[in-house]
Design an enzyme around this catalytic site. Structure first.
Site, PDB file in Angstrom:
ATOM      1  N   ASP A   1      -6.145   0.665  -0.076  1.00 28.96           N
ATOM      2  CA  ASP A   1      -6.517   0.662   1.341  1.00 28.96           C
ATOM      3  C   ASP A   1      -7.739   0.041   1.739  1.00 28.96           C
ATOM      4  O   ASP A   1      -8.452  -0.483   0.973  1.00 28.96           O
ATOM      5  CB  ASP A   1      -6.173   2.048   2.187  1.00 28.96           C
ATOM      6  CG  ASP A   1      -7.348   2.914   1.761  1.00 28.96           C
ATOM      7  OD1 ASP A   1      -8.162   2.586   0.951  1.00 28.96           O
ATOM      8  OD2 ASP A   1      -7.215   3.894   2.500  1.00 28.96           O
TER       9      ASP A   1
ATOM     10  N   LYS B   1       0.808  -1.121  -0.126  1.00 28.66           N
ATOM     11  CA  LYS B   1      -0.068  -0.181   0.005  1.00 28.66           C
ATOM     12  C   LYS B   1       0.884   1.374   0.153  1.00 28.66           C
ATOM     13  O   LYS B   1       0.611   2.096  -0.831  1.00 28.66           O
ATOM     14  CB  LYS B   1      -0.831   0.033   1.282  1.00 28.66           C
ATOM     15  CG  LYS B   1      -1.869   1.018   1.233  1.00 28.66           C
ATOM     16  CD  LYS B   1      -2.417   1.273   2.627  1.00 28.66           C
ATOM     17  CE  LYS B   1      -1.722   2.210   3.222  1.00 28.66           C
ATOM     18  NZ  LYS B   1      -2.436   3.018   4.574  1.00 28.66           N
TER      19      LYS B   1
END
Ligand code: SF4
Length: 247
Positions: free
Chosen positions: A161, A142
């Site tokens: 996310d 991420k």
């Protein structure tokens, strides 16, 4: 035929109808104008896409409210702006500067180790590949994806996310159980032209409208294109009944 049914009917077996994805993305691009931007986007914009600040702010942002991330990052960068300067801080000093971000002790250890590695192995410069970025302590996909998008202007990455994971599943674009799976599914399900924007649009929408437990579907500009998988209408509004691919 109801719009949501049309949206479902229009889905290809391999993913959503590209026209629906385009409509949703264009609708969100207009709708997020004027809304509060995610903390890391703000830092990136105010710091001219400084790769080091994007990297550290994203690492701090995990499971932390945006306002807390922004305040902690601002305090930390006021004290140390480069990997070398930050590596010279003690873990205890970093802890104090970033408190109360969640897991601040762990994150402080990782920030210091990450800065030491940047200095020792990368000449004090943030590297620009997924493999190198994820070799840094505390840096997962991420964070690496967001650094590549915001600081290296990559158009080949999607940063996923919890907001992106949740909304992509509610929209029926993917049926997945975790953000890593969602990232890979979104590469297959959406056109490359949207990849770099997915995080900004869906995170901003997720923080303001498509909230985790009580989504504001009645105020949502993309409702006509959303089958609302995992969301149920109740007397007092909408409520999530599932997250991810658990329909
Ligand atoms: S708020 Fe409701 S209609 Fe809008 S994207 Fe989320 S689930 Fe779909």
């Amino acid at each position: 035929m109801a719009a949501a049914t049309r949206a479902r009917a229009g889905r290809r077996s391999s993913g959503p109808d590209p026209a629906v994805v385009g409509r949703v993305m264009r609708g969100l691009a207009r709708a997020i104008t004027g809304l509060e931007m995610p903390a890391v986007e703000k830092i990136s914009e105010s710091q001219a896409e400084d790769s080091f600040q994007v990297l550290i702010a994203t690492a701090l942002s995990a499971r932390t409210q945006d306002a807390t991330t922004l305040a902690a990052s601002t305090r930390l960068f006021a004290r140390a702006k480069t990997p070398k300067a930050m590596a010279a801080l003690s873990v205890r000093e970093i802890e104090k500067l970033i408190y109360p971000v969640s897991f601040y002790r762990n994150k402080a250890r990782n920030v210091k180790a990450c800065c030491e590695m940047l200095v020792d192995e990368f000449g004090g410069v943030v590297p620009g590949t997924m493999e190198e970025l994820t070799s840094l302590p505390g840096v997962g996909r991420k964070t690496a994806n967001l650094v590549l998008i915001l600081a290296f202007q990559s158009r080949d990455n999607i940063c996923v996310d919890t907001h992106v994971h949740r909304i992509a599943n509610r929209l029926g674009w993917v049926v997945t159980k975790d953000p890593e799976e969602t990232e890979q599914a979104l590469y297959a399900a959406t056109d490359r032209r949207w990849w770099a924007s997915i995080n900004l649009y869906l995170v901003t929408w997720g923080q303001n409208v498509c909230r985790p437990v009580y989504p504001r579907c009645g105020d949502c500009v993309i409702e006509d294109d959303c089958p609302k998988f995992g969301v149920t209408k109740r007397a007092m509004g909408y409520r999530a009944t599932a997250v991810g691919g658990n329909r």
